[in-house]
Design a protein around this motif. Sequence first.
Motif, PDB file in Angstrom:
ATOM      1  N   PRO A 504       0.845  -1.209   0.000  1.00 55.66           N
ATOM      2  CA  PRO A 504       0.000   0.000   0.000  1.00 55.66           C
ATOM      3  C   PRO A 504       0.880   1.258   0.000  1.00 55.66           C
ATOM      4  CG  PRO A 504      -0.814  -1.584   1.592  1.00 55.66           C
ATOM      5  CD  PRO A 504       0.527  -2.090   1.117  1.00 55.66           C
ATOM      6  N   GLN A 505       0.399   2.317  -0.618  1.00 57.97           N
ATOM      7  CA  GLN A 505       1.190   3.549  -0.703  1.00 57.97           C
ATOM      8  C   GLN A 505       1.529   4.044   0.703  1.00 57.97           C
ATOM      9  OE1 GLN A 505       2.432   5.204  -3.809  1.00 57.97           O
ATOM     10  NE2 GLN A 505       2.206   2.981  -3.963  1.00 57.97           N
ATOM     11  N   GLU A 506       2.683   4.697   0.771  1.00 55.97           N
ATOM     12  CA  GLU A 506       3.256   4.989   2.090  1.00 55.97           C
ATOM     13  C   GLU A 506       2.332   5.831   2.968  1.00 55.97           C
ATOM     14  OE1 GLU A 506       7.290   6.115   1.598  1.00 55.97           O
ATOM     15  OE2 GLU A 506       7.743   5.941   3.744  1.00 55.97           O
ATOM     16  N   ASP A 507       1.578   6.733   2.347  1.00 56.63           N
ATOM     17  CA  ASP A 507       0.721   7.591   3.175  1.00 56.63           C
ATOM     18  C   ASP A 507      -0.431   6.805   3.803  1.00 56.63           C
ATOM     19  OD1 ASP A 507      -0.680   7.162   0.864  1.00 56.63           O
ATOM     20  OD2 ASP A 507      -1.010   9.275   0.378  1.00 56.63           O
ATOM     21  N   LYS A 508      -0.648   5.603   3.328  1.00 57.32           N
ATOM     22  CA  LYS A 508      -1.730   4.803   3.922  1.00 57.32           C
ATOM     23  C   LYS A 508      -1.248   3.866   5.014  1.00 57.32           C
ATOM     24  CE  LYS A 508      -4.809   5.125   0.097  1.00 57.32           C
ATOM     25  NZ  LYS A 508      -5.538   4.534  -1.015  1.00 57.32           N
ATOM     26  N   ILE A 509       0.059   3.695   5.103  1.00 57.12           N
ATOM     27  CA  ILE A 509       0.599   2.696   6.030  1.00 57.12           C
ATOM     28  C   ILE A 509       0.233   2.994   7.495  1.00 57.12           C
ATOM     29  CG2 ILE A 509       2.749   1.659   6.914  1.00 57.12           C
ATOM     30  CD1 ILE A 509       2.185   0.595   4.174  1.00 57.12           C
ATOM     31  N   PRO A 510       0.352   4.250   7.956  1.00 54.19           N
ATOM     32  CA  PRO A 510      -0.011   4.483   9.368  1.00 54.19           C
ATOM     33  C   PRO A 510      -1.463   4.104   9.658  1.00 54.19           C
ATOM     34  CG  PRO A 510       1.198   6.363   8.469  1.00 54.19           C
ATOM     35  CD  PRO A 510       0.898   5.470   7.311  1.00 54.19           C
ATOM     36  N   ALA A 511      -2.357   4.455   8.749  1.00 57.28           N
ATOM     37  CA  ALA A 511      -3.772   4.113   8.979  1.00 57.28           C
ATOM     38  C   ALA A 511      -3.971   2.604   8.998  1.00 57.28           C
ATOM     39  CB  ALA A 511      -4.634   4.741   7.885  1.00 57.28           C
ATOM     40  N   ILE A 512      -3.273   1.913   8.113  1.00 60.15           N
ATOM     41  CA  ILE A 512      -3.394   0.451   8.106  1.00 60.15           C
ATOM     42  C   ILE A 512      -2.902  -0.121   9.427  1.00 60.15           C
ATOM     43  CG2 ILE A 512      -2.495  -1.674   7.042  1.00 60.15           C
ATOM     44  CD1 ILE A 512      -2.499  -0.168   4.372  1.00 60.15           C
ATOM     45  N   ALA A 513      -1.757   0.384   9.866  1.00 64.79           N
ATOM     46  CA  ALA A 513      -1.201  -0.111  11.125  1.00 64.79           C
ATOM     47  C   ALA A 513      -2.171   0.138  12.268  1.00 64.79           C
ATOM     48  CB  ALA A 513       0.151   0.549  11.395  1.00 64.79           C
ATOM     49  N   SER A 514      -2.782   1.319  12.302  1.00 66.81           N
ATOM     50  CA  SER A 514      -3.671   1.591  13.435  1.00 66.81           C
ATOM     51  C   SER A 514      -4.968   0.786  13.315  1.00 66.81           C
ATOM     52  CB  SER A 514      -3.946   3.097  13.566  1.00 66.81           C
ATOM     53  OG  SER A 514      -4.657   3.566  12.448  1.00 66.81           O
ATOM     54  N   ARG A 515      -5.461   0.604  12.093  1.00 65.38           N
ATOM     55  CA  ARG A 515      -6.674  -0.209  11.935  1.00 65.38           C
ATOM     56  C   ARG A 515      -6.410  -1.663  12.322  1.00 65.38           C
ATOM     57  NH1 ARG A 515      -8.227   2.110   6.097  1.00 65.38           N
ATOM     58  NH2 ARG A 515      -9.666   0.354   5.894  1.00 65.38           N
ATOM     59  N   LEU A 516      -5.260  -2.177  11.917  1.00 61.72           N
ATOM     60  CA  LEU A 516      -4.891  -3.543  12.292  1.00 61.72           C
ATOM     61  C   LEU A 516      -4.802  -3.681  13.803  1.00 61.72           C
ATOM     62  CD1 LEU A 516      -2.038  -4.389   9.747  1.00 61.72           C
ATOM     63  CD2 LEU A 516      -4.007  -5.848  10.216  1.00 61.72           C
ATOM     64  N   THR A 517      -4.170  -2.676  14.428  1.00 65.71           N
ATOM     65  CA  THR A 517      -3.979  -2.713  15.885  1.00 65.71           C
ATOM     66  C   THR A 517      -5.329  -2.701  16.599  1.00 65.71           C
ATOM     67  OG1 THR A 517      -1.901  -1.538  15.603  1.00 65.71           O
ATOM     68  CG2 THR A 517      -2.846  -1.547  17.824  1.00 65.71           C
ATOM     69  N   GLU A 518      -6.173  -1.793  16.154  1.00 62.37           N
ATOM     70  CA  GLU A 518      -7.494  -1.679  16.765  1.00 62.37           C
ATOM     71  C   GLU A 518      -8.287  -2.985  16.599  1.00 62.37           C
ATOM     72  OE1 GLU A 518     -11.491   1.113  16.236  1.00 62.37           O
ATOM     73  OE2 GLU A 518      -9.750   1.443  14.956  1.00 62.37           O
ATOM     74  N   PHE A 519      -8.249  -3.520  15.379  1.00 66.93           N
ATOM     75  CA  PHE A 519      -8.951  -4.783  15.148  1.00 66.93           C
ATOM     76  C   PHE A 519      -8.411  -5.884  16.046  1.00 66.93           C
ATOM     77  CE2 PHE A 519      -8.332  -8.969  13.253  1.00 66.93           C
ATOM     78  CZ  PHE A 519      -9.646  -9.423  13.260  1.00 66.93           C
ATOM     79  N   HIS A 520      -7.087  -5.990  16.076  1.00 68.73           N
ATOM     80  CA  HIS A 520      -6.478  -7.097  16.814  1.00 68.73           C
ATOM     81  C   HIS A 520      -6.828  -7.024  18.301  1.00 68.73           C
ATOM     82  CE1 HIS A 520      -3.603 -10.378  17.302  1.00 68.73           C
ATOM     83  NE2 HIS A 520      -3.175  -9.769  18.394  1.00 68.73           N
ATOM     84  N   GLU A 521      -6.798  -5.816  18.839  1.00 70.21           N
ATOM     85  CA  GLU A 521      -7.136  -5.676  20.263  1.00 70.21           C
ATOM     86  C   GLU A 521      -8.567  -6.137  20.529  1.00 70.21           C
ATOM     87  OE1 GLU A 521      -6.179  -1.599  21.070  1.00 70.21           O
ATOM     88  OE2 GLU A 521      -4.013  -2.010  21.197  1.00 70.21           O
TER      89      GLU A 521
END
Lengths: 529, 529
Positions: A504-521
């Motif tokens: 995914p394009q670099e500007d989307k990576i932080p959002a992906i990381a936070s969405r993954l984190t939120e989901f996983h929790e």
Amino acid sequence: MRKSAAHRFWFLLHHRHQYHHPSSFSSSSPLPHSRFLSSIPSLSSMDSSFPVTANNINPKVLKCEYAVRGEIVTLAQKLQEGLQANPSSHPFDEILYCNIGNPQSLGQQPITFFREVLALCDHPAILDRSETQGLFSTDSIERAWTIVDQIPGRATGAYSHSQGIKGLRDAIAAGIEARDGFPADPNDIFLTDGASPAVHMMMQLLIRSENDGILCPIPQYPLYSASIALHGGTLVPYYLDEATGWGLEISELKKQLEDAKSKGINVRALVVINPGNPTGQVLSEENQREIVKFCKLEGLVLLADEVYQENVYVPEKTFHSFKKISRSVGYGENDIALVSFQSVSKGYYGECGKRGGYMEVTGFSSEVREQIYKVASVNLCSNISGQILASLVMSPPKVGDESYELYMAEKEAILSSLTRRAKTLEEAFNKLEGVTCNKTEGAMYLFPRIRLPEKAIKAAEALNKAPDAFYCGRLLNATGVVVVPGSGFGQVPGTWHFRCTILPQEDKIPAIASRLTEFHEKFMDEFRD
Amino acid sequence: MRKSAAHRFWFLLHHRHQYHHPSSFSSSSPLPHSRFLSSIPSLSSMDSSFPVTANNINPKVLKCEYAVRGEIVTLAQKLQEGLQANPSSHPFDEILYCNIGNPQSLGQQPITFFREVLALCDHPAILDRSETQGLFSTDSIERAWTIVDQIPGRATGAYSHSQGIKGLRDAIAAGIEARDGFPADPNDIFLTDGASPAVHMMMQLLIRSENDGILCPIPQYPLYSASIALHGGTLVPYYLDEATGWGLEISELKKQLEDAKSKGINVRALVVINPGNPTGQVLSEENQREIVKFCKLEGLVLLADEVYQENVYVPEKTFHSFKKISRSVGYGENDIALVSFQSVSKGYYGECGKRGGYMEVTGFSSEVREQIYKVASVNLCSNISGQILASLVMSPPKVGDESYELYMAEKEAILSSLTRRAKTLEEAFNKLEGVTCNKTEGAMYLFPRIRLPEKAIKAAEALNKAPDAFYCGRLLNATGVVVVPGSGFGQVPGTWHFRCTILPQEDKIPAIASRLTEFHEKFMDEFRD
């Protein structure tokens, strides 16, 4: 433990038809990779009015699986249609396809020089028009002239030699020589529509029956298991060691080889994917030397998947081709049979849709090479645009060419961004409860291990799904992020993973990381024992 | 006579491995097609130092043959190298490749509009540049915009949906509807790298073992025999009747089907090539109706090779797709399983090197279609340029478009010239002693029958060659004209033919005709009994 796990995986791959009977699985045993099997149809009488039914097609086709475009992608496509019909129908506004190494689908732009040359070769009538000078770089025009002149009769729309246009193979051989420092012969190059048809050709050549085995890494890119299944052979697994960064241990190769031999399997070839897919590991030179020695000793063909040769992200590792390693330990044509696969789909170019690639075939007798040529000739030739592109990636602009600076800037921007994305995602994964993720040294993937609570595993079993497929389905539904369950690649039974691209394009990576984190929790909260 | 001949051919195809032992042939029996078998290696111990030898590769690969690029082409390439080294080394100054339907290799120019669109789609960055207006037609720019917009994310370098880009499949389905007057569904279209991979996919799906048979015309395009051999099935031949212009008789189909069934063969599909390759016949509508009824009655999949649908040269015949015929006799999806193959390599476009094509798959259950999709997905997708071109040939410029007049002029010039070339060559062949040649109603080939003197047949036998291969080799050495022996396509045993394309540029046709005539007279003088 590992031995019995390997046996189980191998047995299951070999006897996949049993999977039509899910009731034969005991829910207390570690679920096999192949529990994620929704693509095998139920043998209903629904279609009995048709002459061809799932009951009477080639069973090898039924056995074959390709998880990268499997159930999870079908779900993603449905969600995407839902979003198109009603943009607020899901808790995300787009589907992020991290399931497949398809960089341009996620916004990566093509290398300008490559596209200029392709366009000019597609319409050579404009090569000497004055307006062309204003639209195209000087060296792209020169390169296009060179290529068009290399095509017999300048016939850019003709079938070529079945191995590919000779002038392009010359350029590729020169590129290999420059890369390796050892000679390369254009007559050893077979240009193909991407690397996949080349892999199929070799499997078709080597596999006579289910008694022929191919050593494949586990986890592996499922093209290998699919191709072995389609050609009716046996996948002999060797496990990469997650604890040592997906290390490839010769002792493990030996053990699996002996074990397969003891069961009457003729092991014919060893598949090595370097840089690794889905693992992202880059082999050390010393390890590669051991591998070529093992192949020589055991008389195995080395099938070297080297399509990620330009994708190395850590300063402590360098890509070395297996041909270079073989020659540098003194092995010539008579010592080792070696096929190196390369593709225009990966690297910094990521030209997946062009379907270009080649295999370099060395160490085979002329009789066998004639057979490979014959099979290539039945399909006439690979597509010419893909052939041209394969020559371009192996002979890009050089210092002093008009395009050189732009080319280098585009290349560096892509590779350095991939390096940062890999690091960000790896760090995010490693912060998650119960998740560990090896470093992505190369290729385009992360393959984190997820330790799932027993309650989640039970919930998955209740749905007749592999626990990692269950996790990935929930992840997709919650975030729109598509990743592939580890069970599609193979893994030590009882462990669970998924493959996530770094594309995914670099500007989307932080959002992906936070969405993954939120989901996983939330997931862990829901299922924590 | 015909029945026993058919048995022999079938038996020989089925038991090809016996051909390693030429001594098992009696020289007095009609030589089988497969005597022309030099590509099967002698099983020498030469290569015993390699782990992979001709003794231990997949025997299906050894069995497979593809005469269109076989021994005769290898000889032609050697002669060409000789000419390059010394232009006066042979009694001709160029090699004329009449062995293969590869129009642009013999000077046919591509259709301008198609190449403009391809170039623009390869480098969309120039689509909105002002210089582009001066170089490209307005409608090519518009079409390229439309296509780029149809690609998700405008990612022209991404893997597409495994069946092909949806918007392009929509255009193809619309083109099929316009052609047939019956609905076509874009979800039935699978875009492929030319027609050959599509044929392989269907053979792979249908063939489980050598007990599965595929009815194929004799003579046939050797892709079919090669693909059936590679997938381990049995070719069940049906003979086209040369005396009635290569007529396809239902009585012959029935006879061969019953005969195969009595031997325990499950006949799964019927291959029909219309217009015919190598025969050049175009089926009548009435004959096509009988064929679809036969397939429905017998529960056979109809594999319709329709790649020459634009190549019809006689006013009394018209191309009708088998889908149109099926629907017009009232057969729907539940009545007949039908696969239509189309390619960008043939027609007036002749874009062989682009490797574009599609199959339209109707009358299969959703379960089986899922399996076809899965196999397509293992190779990810066909090349995007080929996909775009396949959509263009099915939706070319229309009246009122800027390119329309040029497009029509280019198309008409090619097709009318092919009509004249076919007629000139046919007349030349029919003037030769002992030669008869049916009219080329369509496709790109003539398949004259040559009645060879006994002395020539004996001379061929002495060289362990099929007599027609002997003739074609002599022809090549004397004239530089490359044609393919009939034995590469199959023929009634005891008859001899060759396939000659009608593709050399028109200004060369008279010289070819006179060189052929001169050679043939000398050959007959040398061998006349």
